[in-house]
Design a protein around this motif. Structure first.
Motif, PDB file in Angstrom:
ATOM      1  N   ASP A 184      46.614 -87.165 -45.603  1.00 32.16           N
ATOM      2  CA  ASP A 184      45.618 -86.599 -46.512  1.00 32.16           C
ATOM      3  C   ASP A 184      45.472 -85.108 -46.248  1.00 32.16           C
ATOM      4  OD1 ASP A 184      43.794 -86.532 -48.539  1.00 32.16           O
ATOM      5  OD2 ASP A 184      42.430 -88.001 -47.654  1.00 32.16           O
ATOM      6  N   LEU A 185      44.898 -84.397 -47.196  1.00 30.45           N
ATOM      7  CA  LEU A 185      44.586 -82.986 -47.019  1.00 30.45           C
ATOM      8  C   LEU A 185      43.339 -82.865 -46.153  1.00 30.45           C
ATOM      9  CD1 LEU A 185      45.129 -81.765 -50.705  1.00 30.45           C
ATOM     10  CD2 LEU A 185      46.810 -82.038 -48.863  1.00 30.45           C
ATOM     11  N   THR A 186      43.256 -81.819 -45.341  1.00 30.19           N
ATOM     12  CA  THR A 186      42.150 -81.709 -44.394  1.00 30.19           C
ATOM     13  C   THR A 186      41.506 -80.334 -44.428  1.00 30.19           C
ATOM     14  OG1 THR A 186      43.480 -80.913 -42.523  1.00 30.19           O
ATOM     15  CG2 THR A 186      43.364 -83.300 -42.855  1.00 30.19           C
ATOM     16  N   VAL A 187      40.240 -80.315 -44.012  1.00 29.83           N
ATOM     17  CA  VAL A 187      39.520 -79.054 -43.844  1.00 29.83           C
ATOM     18  C   VAL A 187      40.118 -78.276 -42.680  1.00 29.83           C
ATOM     19  CG1 VAL A 187      37.284 -78.028 -43.278  1.00 29.83           C
ATOM     20  CG2 VAL A 187      37.389 -79.996 -44.817  1.00 29.83           C
ATOM     21  N   GLU A 188      40.474 -78.993 -41.614  1.00 34.15           N
ATOM     22  CA  GLU A 188      40.965 -78.342 -40.397  1.00 34.15           C
ATOM     23  C   GLU A 188      42.236 -77.538 -40.656  1.00 34.15           C
ATOM     24  OE1 GLU A 188      38.086 -81.227 -39.555  1.00 34.15           O
ATOM     25  OE2 GLU A 188      39.987 -81.496 -40.627  1.00 34.15           O
ATOM     26  N   GLN A 189      43.072 -78.007 -41.555  1.00 31.55           N
ATOM     27  CA  GLN A 189      44.296 -77.280 -41.873  1.00 31.55           C
ATOM     28  C   GLN A 189      44.120 -76.352 -43.069  1.00 31.55           C
ATOM     29  OE1 GLN A 189      48.110 -79.095 -41.131  1.00 31.55           O
ATOM     30  NE2 GLN A 189      47.148 -81.066 -40.681  1.00 31.55           N
ATOM     31  N   GLN A 190      42.852 -76.115 -43.436  1.00 28.23           N
ATOM     32  CA  GLN A 190      42.507 -75.151 -44.479  1.00 28.23           C
ATOM     33  C   GLN A 190      43.029 -75.556 -45.862  1.00 28.23           C
ATOM     34  OE1 GLN A 190      40.593 -72.257 -43.559  1.00 28.23           O
ATOM     35  NE2 GLN A 190      40.480 -73.428 -41.658  1.00 28.23           N
ATOM     36  N   GLU A 191      43.335 -76.843 -46.053  1.00 32.36           N
ATOM     37  CA  GLU A 191      43.876 -77.303 -47.337  1.00 32.36           C
ATOM     38  C   GLU A 191      42.776 -77.637 -48.339  1.00 32.36           C
ATOM     39  OE1 GLU A 191      47.784 -79.243 -45.150  1.00 32.36           O
ATOM     40  OE2 GLU A 191      45.942 -80.404 -45.466  1.00 32.36           O
ATOM     41  N   ILE A 192      41.615 -77.963 -47.844  1.00 30.67           N
ATOM     42  CA  ILE A 192      40.429 -78.101 -48.672  1.00 30.67           C
ATOM     43  C   ILE A 192      39.300 -77.336 -48.002  1.00 30.67           C
ATOM     44  CG2 ILE A 192      41.000 -80.294 -49.785  1.00 30.67           C
ATOM     45  CD1 ILE A 192      39.379 -81.740 -47.701  1.00 30.67           C
ATOM     46  N   THR A 193      38.371 -76.860 -48.804  1.00 32.47           N
ATOM     47  CA  THR A 193      37.249 -76.117 -48.251  1.00 32.47           C
ATOM     48  C   THR A 193      36.248 -77.092 -47.633  1.00 32.47           C
ATOM     49  OG1 THR A 193      35.847 -76.211 -50.230  1.00 32.47           O
ATOM     50  CG2 THR A 193      37.531 -74.458 -50.144  1.00 32.47           C
ATOM     51  N   PRO A 194      35.306 -76.623 -46.817  1.00 28.03           N
ATOM     52  CA  PRO A 194      34.284 -77.518 -46.271  1.00 28.03           C
ATOM     53  C   PRO A 194      33.446 -78.204 -47.346  1.00 28.03           C
ATOM     54  CG  PRO A 194      34.390 -75.508 -44.989  1.00 28.03           C
ATOM     55  CD  PRO A 194      35.262 -75.287 -46.192  1.00 28.03           C
ATOM     56  N   SER A 195      33.405 -77.627 -48.554  1.00 28.49           N
ATOM     57  CA  SER A 195      32.715 -78.294 -49.667  1.00 28.49           C
ATOM     58  C   SER A 195      33.683 -79.153 -50.466  1.00 28.49           C
ATOM     59  CB  SER A 195      32.044 -77.265 -50.579  1.00 28.49           C
ATOM     60  OG  SER A 195      32.986 -76.326 -51.070  1.00 28.49           O
ATOM     61  N   LEU A 196      34.878 -79.396 -49.903  1.00 32.05           N
ATOM     62  CA  LEU A 196      35.855 -80.371 -50.382  1.00 32.05           C
ATOM     63  C   LEU A 196      36.576 -79.950 -51.660  1.00 32.05           C
ATOM     64  CD1 LEU A 196      33.871 -83.659 -49.616  1.00 32.05           C
ATOM     65  CD2 LEU A 196      35.276 -82.268 -48.099  1.00 32.05           C
ATOM     66  N   LYS A 197      36.743 -78.653 -51.881  1.00 33.36           N
ATOM     67  CA  LYS A 197      37.544 -78.152 -52.993  1.00 33.36           C
ATOM     68  C   LYS A 197      38.972 -77.892 -52.514  1.00 33.36           C
ATOM     69  CE  LYS A 197      33.743 -75.608 -55.210  1.00 33.36           C
ATOM     70  NZ  LYS A 197      33.286 -74.245 -55.602  1.00 33.36           N
ATOM     71  N   LEU A 198      39.914 -78.079 -53.427  1.00 30.66           N
ATOM     72  CA  LEU A 198      41.313 -77.795 -53.102  1.00 30.66           C
ATOM     73  C   LEU A 198      41.539 -76.309 -52.873  1.00 30.66           C
ATOM     74  CD1 LEU A 198      43.302 -79.959 -55.686  1.00 30.66           C
ATOM     75  CD2 LEU A 198      43.375 -80.208 -53.204  1.00 30.66           C
TER      76      LEU A 198
END
Length: 622
Positions: free
Chosen positions: A588-602
């Protein structure tokens, strides 16, 4: 330009005695000192609570502690932390000191942290834990303006420089000492604060490019509170009352989370605060809130979780569930102006609600009157499902630059796929190219130290260019279709709106976690897809498949079922929008790898970079 009909007052009367967030807090403490203000989890798993009076005391201690460190009115104080009670106390303390809060996501990379703290001229930084402290310590030589760092949780590490670092409790102790010597110091600071003074500096999380600091004065928060009161009181039953209870998990570094720290001050309701995303569903059952604001991803996961459970259970239970969704959905639609529900359907809906929907509501605590979705588009199918369950999701709209709250759906103005009408006091227009424009007291003062960027989005007469494409219906309700900058053109010259396609797919496919449509300059559109591990595993078990998540997604059965959902999606798309091929990613895409923002946007650019090989493989002939 197209202008929304004038459906609400063009101005909102403010209380002249309320000139800042600090004034709002002081007024709330005086009005309801003994009522519960915030509840929060303890390390042992139980929950604690503080009253408004206790909150006022702790905020004053933090504010006085900051003053003892030399913080002057208007100076910036940063918070680098996930959502927790200490964030709340620190923010209110900063407001009491007449300083300004600079928000920093704990996942922000070190270079951006350095830029934010330096650009904002922050002098004190609250950090959540040892990891955040280490990040700031490593940057110390590059941050000469930072005079102190306050550790929110845990003890100081061995050998810590105590001339620079202190604990949260030590800061409070300093505040207690100052208040003993100068009892009026906080009242003096609050009384000196005005609407035009800076309250918050939020750096956009940045799906592309370097973050921009959005300057939000006290005016925007005071206006949002009073405008919300006017708007919700138009409803047959007020949406917000002092007897409500909020569950707040949103990142408080995000403008939407920040807004929901202001509303409790005005309305007086209790807020349960815990930012652990993996605990949201569990917390709902414990906290039993009457409402919660969230990004769409949480509603998607909740919907997918129930769907997966029902599919795995099967039999009469799943049949009863499907019948309840069908009949309760028809009633929800009819009650909101879509279709018709006769006596038989309504009777069957009541039966389905008692046998099925009431049990689903218990998963969410049993008391939820409504939810609020913001930050991105919510799929209409998922919105309809929540409405059928009896927990309608009201969509709102706003940006960091407009203080989060610009438009709001109410039960009386509900229309699936729309974000409601503008709040009282706000104006909305569409430009000739369909871009949504906003004007009103909630709009930012501009970007910090960036007049060029400010001039690009703010016109001389106060209209803010949102960058969102949308439309306004005859009742003034706004519909957002895509981000202007995210629209892309295929090599055939046809425009594709990826966000709308992605949102639609999430409503069709209960297995999906993320989808990103690609195809800029290509012959056709394709998609990168990730699956929800729990939903995919449950589906696989019922299908007779075994193995790890990575093994499951490589099976012909999973690709076959996903192709079926893609085919269903394509049936509703223009030929040039249709997804010709797709790739299921192995994680999955993750916040930690900067792939989604902390507010869960791509973060589309980052995802495209991380999975460039997979994208290229979908275009073998180019």
């Amino acid at each position: 330009m197209t202008t929304a009909p004038a459906t609400r007052p063009t101005t909102v009367p403010l209380d002249p005695e309320v000139r800042s967030v600090g004034h709002m807090l002081r007024r709330r403490v005086a009005a309801t000192p003994d009522r519960r203000a915030f509840s929060f989890p303890l390390p042992n798993g139980s929950w604690d609570v503080i009253t408004w009076e206790q909150l006022g005391i702790r905020a004053a201690e933090i504010g006085a502690g900051l003053i003892s460190l030399g913080v002057t009115p208007g100076q910036r104080v940063a918070i680098a932390s996930s959502t927790r009670i200490e964030w709340v106390l620190a923010n209110y303390g900063i407001m009491d000191a007449s300083a300004a809060t600079v928000t920093v996501y704990p996942t922000t990379i070190a270079e951006d942290v350095r830029f934010i703290l330096d650009d904002s001229d922050s002098t004190v930084v609250f950090v959540e834990d040892a990891d955040q402290l280490a990040k700031i310590t490593a940057l110390r030589d590059e941050l000469p303006k930072v005079t102190h760092v306050v550790l929110m949780a845990g003890d100081l590490p061995s050998g810590a420089d105590t001339s620079w670092i202190l604990t949260f409790d030590a800061l409070r102790h300093r505040g207690v000492e100052l208040l003993r010597e100068s009892p009026a110091v906080i009242d003096q600071r609050v009384d000196s604060t005005r609407l035009e003074h800076l309250a918050t500096l939020i750096y956009t999380s940045g799906t592309t490019g370097r973050p921009k600091g959005v300057r939000l004065p006290h005016r925007v928060w005071v206006f949002e509170a009073f405008a919300a009161e006017v708007t919700v009181n138009e409803c047959a039953e007020p949406l917000l009352t002092i007897d409500d209870k909020q569950f707040l998990w949103l990142p408080l570094a995000h403008v939407m989370g920040k807004l929901f720290l202001v509303f409790p001050l005005h309305f007086g309701f209790e807020t349960a605060v815990d930012g652990r995303i993996d605990k949201i569903v569990e917390n709902l059952a414990v906290v039993k809130p009457t409402f919660m604001a969230s990004a769409p991803r949480i509603f998607e996961k909740a919907y997918n979780g129930v769907e997966a459970t029902m599919v795995a259970t099967g039999g009469i239970t799943e049949k009863l569930y499907r019948s309840a969704v069908k009949n309760c959905g028809k009633v929800f639609d009819a009650d909101n102006g879509v279709g018709h529900a006769g006596p038989w359907t309504r009777m069957m809906a009541r039966v389905g609600d008692k046998l099925v929907m009431s049990k689903i509501r218990q998963r969410f605590g049993g008391n939820a009157r409504w939810f609020l979705s913001g930050s991105a588009a919510l799929n209409p199918k998922i919105a309809r499902w929540f409405g059928a369950v009896g927990m309608p999701v009201l969509e709102g709209y706003g940006l960091t630059e407009s203080s989060a709250g610009s438009c709001l759906t109410t039960p009386e103005t509900y229309r699936t796929g729309y974000v409601g009408r503008p709040l009282a006091g706000m104006e909305v227009r569409t430009a000739d190219d369909g871009e949504i424009l906003l004007r009103g007291p909630a709009i930012m003062d501009g970007y910090h130290n960036n007049p060029e960027a400010t001039a690009e989005v703010l016109t001389a007469d106060g209209w803010f260019h949102t960058g969102d494409i949308g439309e306004i219906d005859e009742l003034g309700r706004v519909r957002i279709t895509d981000r202007k900058k995210e629209l892309f053109k295929t090599s055939n010259g046809k425009y594709v709106a990826p966000a709308l396609i992605e949102s639609t797919f999430k409503g069709l496919c209960p297995l999906v976690s993320q989808m990103m449509v690609v195809g800029n300059g290509r012959k056709y559109a394709s998609a990168l897809v990730t699956l929800d591990e729990d939903a995919a595993t449950a589906w696989a078990e019922k299908a007779g498949l075994s193995g790890t998540y990575r093994e499951i997604i490589d099976t012909p059965q999973v690709h076959g079922v996903m192709q079926g959902y893609i085919d269903e999606l394509n049936e509703g798309l223009n030929r040039w929008e249709q997804i010709k091929t797709f790739t299921i990613l192995d994680r999955d895409l993750t916040v930690e790898q900067q792939e989604i923002t902390p507010s869960l946007k791509l973060r589309r650019k980052v995802v495209a970079q991380h999975f460039a090989d997979q994208v290229e493989a979908m275009y073998p002939e180019e």
